[in-house]
Design a protein around this motif. Structure first.
Motif, PDB file in Angstrom:
ATOM      1  N   GLU A  57       3.498   5.800  -2.779  1.00 35.29           N
ATOM      2  CA  GLU A  57       4.746   6.512  -3.042  1.00 35.29           C
ATOM      3  C   GLU A  57       5.043   6.604  -4.540  1.00 35.29           C
ATOM      4  O   GLU A  57       5.644   7.569  -4.992  1.00 35.29           O
ATOM      5  N   GLN A  58       4.596   5.571  -5.259  1.00 32.96           N
ATOM      6  CA  GLN A  58       4.933   5.545  -6.677  1.00 32.96           C
ATOM      7  C   GLN A  58       3.960   6.340  -7.531  1.00 32.96           C
ATOM      8  O   GLN A  58       4.065   6.333  -8.751  1.00 32.96           O
ATOM      9  N   ARG A  59       3.042   6.998  -6.904  1.00 33.97           N
ATOM     10  CA  ARG A  59       2.123   7.806  -7.701  1.00 33.97           C
ATOM     11  C   ARG A  59       2.896   8.919  -8.402  1.00 33.97           C
ATOM     12  O   ARG A  59       3.878   9.446  -7.857  1.00 33.97           O
ATOM     13  N   PRO A  60       2.501   9.313  -9.633  1.00 32.27           N
ATOM     14  CA  PRO A  60       3.260  10.327 -10.374  1.00 32.27           C
ATOM     15  C   PRO A  60       3.356  11.655  -9.642  1.00 32.27           C
ATOM     16  O   PRO A  60       4.295  12.412  -9.846  1.00 32.27           O
ATOM     17  N   GLU A  61       2.354  11.914  -8.751  1.00 29.83           N
ATOM     18  CA  GLU A  61       2.393  13.192  -8.047  1.00 29.83           C
ATOM     19  C   GLU A  61       3.606  13.299  -7.141  1.00 29.83           C
ATOM     20  O   GLU A  61       4.080  14.386  -6.834  1.00 29.83           O
ATOM     21  N   LEU A 104       0.834  -1.189   0.000  1.00 32.90           N
ATOM     22  CA  LEU A 104       0.000   0.000   0.000  1.00 32.90           C
ATOM     23  C   LEU A 104       0.876   1.248   0.000  1.00 32.90           C
ATOM     24  O   LEU A 104       0.677   2.190  -0.772  1.00 32.90           O
ATOM     25  N   ARG A 105       1.885   1.197   0.828  1.00 34.70           N
ATOM     26  CA  ARG A 105       2.804   2.318   0.959  1.00 34.70           C
ATOM     27  C   ARG A 105       3.494   2.585  -0.378  1.00 34.70           C
ATOM     28  O   ARG A 105       3.565   3.727  -0.847  1.00 34.70           O
ATOM     29  N   ASN A 106       3.949   1.509  -0.997  1.00 32.90           N
ATOM     30  CA  ASN A 106       4.607   1.612  -2.289  1.00 32.90           C
ATOM     31  C   ASN A 106       3.704   2.254  -3.314  1.00 32.90           C
ATOM     32  O   ASN A 106       4.099   3.165  -4.031  1.00 32.90           O
ATOM     33  N   SER A 151      10.877   8.478  -6.117  1.00 27.19           N
ATOM     34  CA  SER A 151       9.769   9.015  -5.320  1.00 27.19           C
ATOM     35  C   SER A 151      10.310  10.003  -4.297  1.00 27.19           C
ATOM     36  O   SER A 151      11.380   9.804  -3.721  1.00 27.19           O
ATOM     37  N   SER A 152       9.538  11.034  -4.074  1.00 30.06           N
ATOM     38  CA  SER A 152      10.020  12.041  -3.127  1.00 30.06           C
ATOM     39  C   SER A 152      10.078  11.485  -1.707  1.00 30.06           C
ATOM     40  O   SER A 152      10.746  12.031  -0.854  1.00 30.06           O
ATOM     41  N   PHE A 153       9.340  10.379  -1.446  1.00 27.77           N
ATOM     42  CA  PHE A 153       9.429   9.764  -0.115  1.00 27.77           C
ATOM     43  C   PHE A 153      10.796   9.151   0.120  1.00 27.77           C
ATOM     44  O   PHE A 153      11.233   9.019   1.240  1.00 27.77           O
ATOM     45  N   ASP A 154      11.463   8.743  -0.994  1.00 32.76           N
ATOM     46  CA  ASP A 154      12.749   8.076  -0.838  1.00 32.76           C
ATOM     47  C   ASP A 154      13.898   9.050  -0.723  1.00 32.76           C
ATOM     48  O   ASP A 154      15.028   8.655  -0.467  1.00 32.76           O
TER      49      ASP A 154
END
Lengths: 291, 444
Positions: free
Chosen positions: A71-75, A66-68, A105-108
């Protein structure tokens, strides 16, 4: 025969009903039911769920998925890095140091860690990292400005005003506009050196550089290998005094090998060879012949 | 002597333990109704109320939190006759009272009217070792009373010192600290049948309750319906109950005599039932609606319809005049009063300084009873209602609740402090330990 009226119910509570009512009126029991039971209802299934390893793993995997997927959304994707206020070399260095393969991803992105890594670069004084909308990682850099050339033991280096290394320099001629310092530990006294250079304006044309002696004091080196040995304490004032003396008596134009200003009470001159000869001839004419 | 000394003390400690917990139940087990009060003691110190307001005999310390009454079942002559039925009735009353109060009752004080109460007067006297009367002397004089042989299946319910005398001075209520040579005490002791008490105990045990004390209902009604000067100067309280009529004589705020006539309102009802040939329930209703003891010319014309459902029209559609009803009731009431008078005479009631008679109990609500009682008992008679206590609903303030209210007062302000004396005197080691504990509490 059936009775005409329905049998009247006994108004008395049964023993069980009576006991239940008394139990219900017991404060501890009520507390247990009011607090203990909801807690049990909430925590019990949780506990039951947690006790099985497989279920927990499954849950963990699902949460990861779910997290992935979020995170992988284009936004949230970052596609390119824009580096502001940096020269091409520095920008190149920054790209090399951060080593991000876009898109990411900006989360990474760990912006703090990246900022520290960029600021470790010698040429960068400060960096600001912002993820802008549209997937741009913006790095705003303030570069260090070279203020001085340091001839270290084996190489030439550019230092900024604080004495921090900016980059190496292959030849002095490339940055002839910057003053030169030399000697062990000279980089740790760059602000003082800059002050001295500023104070040495009247002799700028003859100035070759500053030499750090014993990691504690400066020698101002002029052309003709003339040295001005500055004191450890308040070298700028000493230099200014000397320059005043020079303006009056044109001391430095004469054949003086060194001016020793380390004793604040008086400057001590070391004369050049010709001057010594001249002095010997003039002051003690007979002496030379006699000996 | 020592055995009932122990009994009295045990009962007192039990009641005090119940008071410590703040909630106590009052159970009035009568022949017609069972009443249950739940008292909540909130520990307001008696003297802390303000200037000029005394402890009011402990009435200010509690309030009635729950009240319930139910029809009594399985009780005859104020004694438990069928345990199961009585237990159910007690359960009904206790449950309703608990529900109203919202608390659980664990300790109850019960009163009952039957079980052949019998009064004894005891005297005892001791020589004093020192000149002043100490607490130990009081314990000694209480222990020195000669207890008469009251029979193997009898049990002491009340035993209270009524009067202390020091040498030739009598009428002391508290002789402690006074100077004299010889201390004597007059004590009133009340015994009842053991089996009645045991049945009551068993019945209450079966309801998961604990008995924290028992009292005679005649005593309890006297406590609640005699006003203070009547109790002080001497008065008799006659409680018309369902199965028995209790009487108690008070003087100097102490009960000195109790007896019970085994006749009451239930007998009047049964007379009506037999005389008019109607069922008991109907007879009870007619008694309470139309009953009386003084017939007038008006009553001859007032006809009471008896609606029965036997199927015999002539029998069902009968009408009796109120005078007829009074004619049935009056002989029984007279009989009861005659019997009461005989008991009062036997107790020497006419020698008391004041001879006020107070009628209370459910049966005393018969109209005209005070006139008849005055004629038979020959003295100043008044109708008594129980004292108003805090939190008592209006429905429970009638004379039929006088024994329950009296029991509340008894629970709040028992008059048996004298039984503490020997404990203090004997167990000196325990006392010093207590003092050590108290010292610790005060200093830490």
């Amino acid at each position: 025969m059936q009775p005409l009226k329905a049998e009247r119910r006994d108004p008395a509570p049964s023993r069980t009903a009576y006991r239940i009512q008394r139990l219900w009126l017991t404060p501890l029991f009520r507390l247990l039911l009011r607090v203990g039971l909801p807690v049990l209802v909430v925590l019990g299934p949780m506990f039951w769920y947690v006790t099985d390893e497989a279920r927990v793993d499954d849950l963990r995997v699902r949460i990861g998925d779910l997290r992935n997927s979020i995170e992988q959304r284009p936004e949230f994707m970052v596609n390119l890095m824009r580096i502001e206020n940096a020269s091409d070399e520095v920008a190149e260095d920054i790209r090399e140091v951060t080593a991000i393969d876009f898109p990411v991803s900006s989360f990474d992105l760990d912006l703090t860690e990246m900022r520290l890594r960029i600021e470790e670069l010698d040429a960068v004084a400060r960096a600001e990292l912002v993820v802008r909308s549209g997937g741009v990682l913006e790095v705003t850099v303030r570069e260090r400005i070279p203020a001085i050339v340091w001839r270290a033991r084996d190489a030439l280096e550019l230092l900024d005003g604080d004495g921090h290394r900016v980059s190496a320099l292959d030849s002095r001629a490339r940055r002839a506009d910057l003053p030169l310092i030399a000697g062990e530990g000279a980089d740790r006294a760059v602000p003082e050196a800059l002050e001295l250079f500023a104070a040495a304006g009247p002799v700028a044309g003859r100035l070759r550089g500053l030499l750090r002696i014993g990691e504690r004091r400066w020698d101002l080196v002029l052309d003709r290998d003339q040295r001005i040995m500055l004191p450890e304490i308040e070298p700028v004032a000493a230099l200014e005094r000397l320059l005043a003396l020079d303006a009056m008596s044109e001391l430095l134009r004469r054949d003086v090998a060194a001016v020793d200003l380390r004793d604040a009470r008086r400057p001590i001159l070391r004369l050049g060879p010709q001057a010594i000869e001249f002095l010997n001839a003039v002051v003690r004419p007979g002496d030379g012949d006699d000996t | 002597m020592s055995q009932f000394y122990q009994n009295q003390r045990a009962m007192r400690t039990q009641r005090q333990a119940a008071l410590q917990r703040g909630i106590i139940g009052i159970l009035d087990i009568g022949t017609w109704k069972i009443g249950c009060f739940v008292l909540r003691f909130d520990g307001v110190a008696g003297n802390a109320l303000g200037d000029g307001i005394g402890p009011m005999a402990g009435q200010s310390r509690f309030r009635v939190a729950g009240v319930a009454t139910t029809r009594s079942r399985g009780v005859k002559f104020g004694e438990i006759d069928r345990m199961e039925e009585t237990e159910r009735a007690v359960r009904t009353a206790v449950q309703a009272a608990q529900k109203m109060a919202g608390v659980r009752v664990d300790h109850v004080i019960a009163c009952f009217s039957g079980a052949n109460p019998r009064s004894y007067g005891l005297t005892g006297s001791v020589e004093l070792h020192e000149s002043g009367v100490s607490e130990r002397d009081i314990a000694r004089v209480l222990a020195s009373c000669e207890v008469p042989e009251y029979g193997p299946d009898r049990q002491v319910v009340h035993a209270l010192p009524v009067n202390f005398a020091l040498d030739h001075r009598s009428g002391l209520s508290d002789p402690r600290g006074q100077i004299g040579n010889r201390l004597s005490v007059d004590m009133h002791m009340l015994t009842v049948d053991t089996h009645a008490v045991e049945n009551l105990l068993h019945c209450i045990k079966r309801c998961d309750l604990e008995l924290a004390g028992i009292a005679s209902s005649a005593y309890a009604s006297g406590v609640s319906s005699l006003v203070e000067d009547e109790q002080e100067l001497g008065a008799a309280c006659i409680e018309f109950g369902g199965g028995t009529t209790g009487l108690s004589i008070f003087i100097r705020k102490h009960m000195i005599y109790t007896d019970a006539v085994r006749m009451g309102g239930a007998h009047i009802t049964s007379d009506i039932s037999k005389g008019l040939q109607i069922p008991m329930a109907l007879a009870e209703r007619i008694k309470t609606r139309f009953g009386g003891v003084e017939a007038t010319g008006m009553d001859d014309r007032e006809m009471i319809e008896i609606g029965l459902e036997t199927g015999d029209w002539e029998h069902d559609r009968r009408e009796v005049s109120r005078a007829d009803l009074i004619g049935v009731m009056r002989p029984r009431v007279e009989e009861i009063l005659e019997e009461v008078r005989a008991r009062l005479d036997a107790a020497g009631f006419e020698y008391l300084p004041s001879q006020r008679i107070v009628l209370t109990g459910g049966g005393s609500q018969i109209p005209g009873l005070d006139g008849l009682a005055a004629r038979i008992l020959g003295r100043q008679v008044r109708m008594g209602r129980p004292l108003r206590i805090q939190g008592l609903p209006q429905a429970a303030t009638g004379p039929d609740f006088s024994s329950a209210v009296g029991l509340c007062l008894h629970a709040a302000h028992p008059q048996d402090e004298c039984w503490d004396f020997e404990v203090e005197a004997e167990r000196y080691a325990g006392r010093s330990l207590k003092r050590a504990v108290r010292w610790f509490r005060e200093n830490w």
